[in-house]
Design a protein around this motif. Structure first.
Motif, PDB file in Angstrom:
ATOM      1  N   GLU A  24     -33.908  53.293  23.991  1.00 59.59           N
ATOM      2  CA  GLU A  24     -32.556  53.800  24.238  1.00 59.59           C
ATOM      3  C   GLU A  24     -32.444  55.176  23.584  1.00 59.59           C
ATOM      4  OE1 GLU A  24     -30.113  52.081  25.844  1.00 59.59           O
ATOM      5  OE2 GLU A  24     -31.330  50.298  26.122  1.00 59.59           O
ATOM      6  N   ARG A  25     -31.478  55.965  24.039  1.00 57.67           N
ATOM      7  CA  ARG A  25     -31.364  57.325  23.500  1.00 57.67           C
ATOM      8  C   ARG A  25     -31.085  57.307  21.992  1.00 57.67           C
ATOM      9  NH1 ARG A  25     -28.505  61.906  22.800  1.00 57.67           N
ATOM     10  NH2 ARG A  25     -26.394  61.187  23.154  1.00 57.67           N
ATOM     11  N   HIS A  26     -30.348  56.311  21.517  1.00 55.27           N
ATOM     12  CA  HIS A  26     -30.003  56.271  20.091  1.00 55.27           C
ATOM     13  C   HIS A  26     -30.972  55.417  19.277  1.00 55.27           C
ATOM     14  CE1 HIS A  26     -26.332  58.078  21.577  1.00 55.27           C
ATOM     15  NE2 HIS A  26     -26.037  58.397  20.336  1.00 55.27           N
ATOM     16  N   GLU A  27     -32.037  55.003  19.923  1.00 53.61           N
ATOM     17  CA  GLU A  27     -32.991  54.157  19.195  1.00 53.61           C
ATOM     18  C   GLU A  27     -33.939  55.051  18.403  1.00 53.61           C
ATOM     19  OE1 GLU A  27     -34.531  51.175  21.774  1.00 53.61           O
ATOM     20  OE2 GLU A  27     -35.950  50.452  20.262  1.00 53.61           O
ATOM     21  N   PHE A  28     -34.212  54.643  17.188  1.00 52.70           N
ATOM     22  CA  PHE A  28     -35.143  55.400  16.363  1.00 52.70           C
ATOM     23  C   PHE A  28     -36.486  54.671  16.358  1.00 52.70           C
ATOM     24  CE2 PHE A  28     -37.187  56.091  12.245  1.00 52.70           C
ATOM     25  CZ  PHE A  28     -37.433  57.443  12.370  1.00 52.70           C
ATOM     26  N   THR A  29     -37.521  55.386  16.797  1.00 50.47           N
ATOM     27  CA  THR A  29     -38.857  54.786  16.824  1.00 50.47           C
ATOM     28  C   THR A  29     -39.762  55.581  15.900  1.00 50.47           C
ATOM     29  OG1 THR A  29     -38.453  54.301  19.159  1.00 50.47           O
ATOM     30  CG2 THR A  29     -40.699  54.010  18.371  1.00 50.47           C
ATOM     31  N   PRO A  30     -40.202  54.983  14.793  1.00 51.92           N
ATOM     32  CA  PRO A  30     -41.083  55.725  13.881  1.00 51.92           C
ATOM     33  C   PRO A  30     -42.382  56.127  14.581  1.00 51.92           C
ATOM     34  CG  PRO A  30     -40.323  53.672  12.882  1.00 51.92           C
ATOM     35  CD  PRO A  30     -39.922  53.623  14.323  1.00 51.92           C
ATOM     36  N   ARG A  31     -42.903  57.280  14.216  1.00 52.05           N
ATOM     37  CA  ARG A  31     -44.185  57.709  14.794  1.00 52.05           C
ATOM     38  C   ARG A  31     -45.308  56.802  14.302  1.00 52.05           C
ATOM     39  NH1 ARG A  31     -44.387  63.978  13.624  1.00 52.05           N
ATOM     40  NH2 ARG A  31     -42.860  63.238  12.154  1.00 52.05           N
ATOM     41  N   ASP A  32     -45.173  56.351  13.046  1.00 57.05           N
ATOM     42  CA  ASP A  32     -46.204  55.514  12.451  1.00 57.05           C
ATOM     43  C   ASP A  32     -45.504  54.427  11.628  1.00 57.05           C
ATOM     44  OD1 ASP A  32     -48.244  54.375  11.037  1.00 57.05           O
ATOM     45  OD2 ASP A  32     -49.207  56.265  10.481  1.00 57.05           O
ATOM     46  N   TYR A  33     -45.726  53.176  12.017  1.00 60.78           N
ATOM     47  CA  TYR A  33     -45.051  52.068  11.328  1.00 60.78           C
ATOM     48  C   TYR A  33     -45.735  51.708  10.012  1.00 60.78           C
ATOM     49  CZ  TYR A  33     -41.980  51.041  15.290  1.00 60.78           C
ATOM     50  OH  TYR A  33     -41.013  51.115  16.266  1.00 60.78           O
ATOM     51  N   PHE A  34     -46.851  52.365   9.730  1.00 58.59           N
ATOM     52  CA  PHE A  34     -47.622  51.996   8.538  1.00 58.59           C
ATOM     53  C   PHE A  34     -47.598  53.077   7.478  1.00 58.59           C
ATOM     54  CE2 PHE A  34     -49.255  49.640  12.154  1.00 58.59           C
ATOM     55  CZ  PHE A  34     -49.059  48.350  11.697  1.00 58.59           C
ATOM     56  N   GLN A  35     -46.706  54.031   7.639  1.00 61.22           N
ATOM     57  CA  GLN A  35     -46.547  55.075   6.611  1.00 61.22           C
ATOM     58  C   GLN A  35     -45.077  55.281   6.349  1.00 61.22           C
ATOM     59  OE1 GLN A  35     -48.370  58.829   7.212  1.00 61.22           O
ATOM     60  NE2 GLN A  35     -50.426  57.983   7.357  1.00 61.22           N
ATOM     61  N   ARG A  36     -44.757  55.607   5.114  1.00 64.84           N
ATOM     62  CA  ARG A  36     -43.358  55.918   4.824  1.00 64.84           C
ATOM     63  C   ARG A  36     -42.907  57.105   5.660  1.00 64.84           C
ATOM     64  NH1 ARG A  36     -40.430  53.388   1.027  1.00 64.84           N
ATOM     65  NH2 ARG A  36     -41.803  52.225  -0.336  1.00 64.84           N
ATOM     66  N   LEU A  37     -41.670  57.016   6.140  1.00 68.08           N
ATOM     67  CA  LEU A  37     -41.117  58.125   6.921  1.00 68.08           C
ATOM     68  C   LEU A  37     -40.951  59.350   6.035  1.00 68.08           C
ATOM     69  CD1 LEU A  37     -38.326  55.974   8.557  1.00 68.08           C
ATOM     70  CD2 LEU A  37     -40.268  56.971   9.761  1.00 68.08           C
ATOM     71  N   GLN A  38     -41.025  60.500   6.660  1.00 72.04           N
ATOM     72  CA  GLN A  38     -40.686  61.737   5.955  1.00 72.04           C
ATOM     73  C   GLN A  38     -39.176  61.914   6.063  1.00 72.04           C
ATOM     74  OE1 GLN A  38     -43.144  63.766   4.451  1.00 72.04           O
ATOM     75  NE2 GLN A  38     -44.314  61.910   4.900  1.00 72.04           N
ATOM     76  N   ARG A  39     -38.595  62.537   5.064  1.00 67.04           N
ATOM     77  CA  ARG A  39     -37.136  62.709   5.076  1.00 67.04           C
ATOM     78  C   ARG A  39     -36.629  63.287   6.403  1.00 67.04           C
ATOM     79  NH1 ARG A  39     -34.194  62.588   0.190  1.00 67.04           N
ATOM     80  NH2 ARG A  39     -32.605  63.911   1.120  1.00 67.04           N
ATOM     81  N   GLY A  40     -37.304  64.346   6.889  1.00 64.64           N
ATOM     82  CA  GLY A  40     -36.831  65.051   8.084  1.00 64.64           C
ATOM     83  C   GLY A  40     -36.881  64.216   9.358  1.00 64.64           C
ATOM     84  N   GLU A  41     -37.634  63.128   9.340  1.00 63.36           N
ATOM     85  CA  GLU A  41     -37.749  62.316  10.551  1.00 63.36           C
ATOM     86  C   GLU A  41     -36.447  61.601  10.898  1.00 63.36           C
ATOM     87  OE1 GLU A  41     -41.459  59.917  11.378  1.00 63.36           O
ATOM     88  OE2 GLU A  41     -41.916  60.700   9.393  1.00 63.36           O
ATOM     89  N   ILE A  42     -35.698  61.206   9.880  1.00 65.59           N
ATOM     90  CA  ILE A  42     -34.434  60.514  10.174  1.00 65.59           C
ATOM     91  C   ILE A  42     -33.218  61.282   9.693  1.00 65.59           C
ATOM     92  CG2 ILE A  42     -34.793  58.041  10.517  1.00 65.59           C
ATOM     93  CD1 ILE A  42     -34.948  57.730   7.524  1.00 65.59           C
TER      94      ILE A  42
END
Ligand SMILES: C[S@@+](CC[C@H](N)C(=O)[O-])C[C@H]1O[C@@H](n2cnc3c(N)ncnc32)[C@H](O)[C@@H]1O
Length: 219
Positions: A24-42
């Motif tokens: 969905e347009r508002h769905e957030f999908t991490p690029r990598d589920y096995f690494q902590r997200l970077q601040r700028g990603e969300i």
């Protein structure tokens, strides 16, 4: 004459290959589920991030995002139907500061959210798992509290509400044992805080919710 797929059997098989579900347009999908997200990603630069674990049908999350356009909101929910529902409502309401992540709450807190990045983390009416043999499934455990503490920014808050008295007592004990949160007063009119879908349901049955407002203290 038997049915024949154009292009032969191989092509027919390929047509049946399950395709990845378009988000969905508002769905957030991490690029990598096995690494902590970077601040700028969300996060949009410099804006406070609030996380709603187990956001359900999203009444609280959508209400908060509409009320605080200058803040960013991430809902976390494991049920696809609910994720879709919240995303569709966010789209309809034109909310640009809300994303929904379809994932398990504890995993998200322990492994995915960037450290010291969340200004407020909400856990509202989580499943109470009332049977003793299921208590280990409750989200509030020492490891979870540590993960929440780690992802909160200094001065950040963890807000918890439940209609279930025994789970509330459990949470009070676990928080006391953890020892690194400072408990703050939380009168009903302290700040804008829309009721959740489950809260409305419980209150309509005469149940009273109890809450904990916990601030990340300095160690
Ligand atoms: C009792 S409902 C409360 C929903 C919402 N917070 C409210 O108060 O209306 C719990 C929600 O959390 C979701 N949930 C339960 N356990 C979860 C988990 N471990 N990870 C992610 N979502 C979870 C359920 O699918 C459900 O939508």
């Amino acid at each position: 004459m038997p049915w024949a797929a154009p292009g032969g059997l191989e092509a027919a098989r390929m047509d049946e290959t399950p395709q990845p579900r378009p988000p969905e347009r508002h769905e957030f999908t991490p690029r990598d589920y096995f690494q902590r997200l970077q601040r700028g990603e969300i996060l949009r630069d410099g804006r406070p991030l609030e996380v709603d674990l187990g956001c359900g049908d999203g009444r609280f999350l959508l209400g908060m995002a509409a009320h605080y356009p200058e803040r960013d909101f991430l809902g976390v929910e494991r049920l696809l139907g609910r994720v879709r529902k919240v995303c569709k409502k966010a789209c309809k309401q034109g909310l640009e500061n809300l994303r929904v992540l379809r994932l398990e709450s504890r995993y998200t807190a322990e492994w995915l959210l960037p450290l010291a990045s969340v200004s407020r983390l909400h856990l509202l009416c989580p499943d109470p798992w009332p049977k003793v043999r299921h208590h280990r499934r409750r989200l509030i455990q020492q490891e979870f509290l540590q993960a929440v503490w780690d992802v909160l920014e200094p001065g950040g808050e963890f807000l918890f509400k439940t209609d279930h008295n025994e789970y509330f007592e459990w949470a009070v004990e676990k928080v006391a044992a953890f020892g690194n949160f400072e408990q703050l007063d939380w009168p009903e009119d302290a700040f804008f805080y829309p009721k959740t879908d489950f809260q409305l349901q419980w209150e309509s049955q005469g149940k009273v919710l109890q809450g904990l407002r916990l601030k990340k203290g300095e160690r």
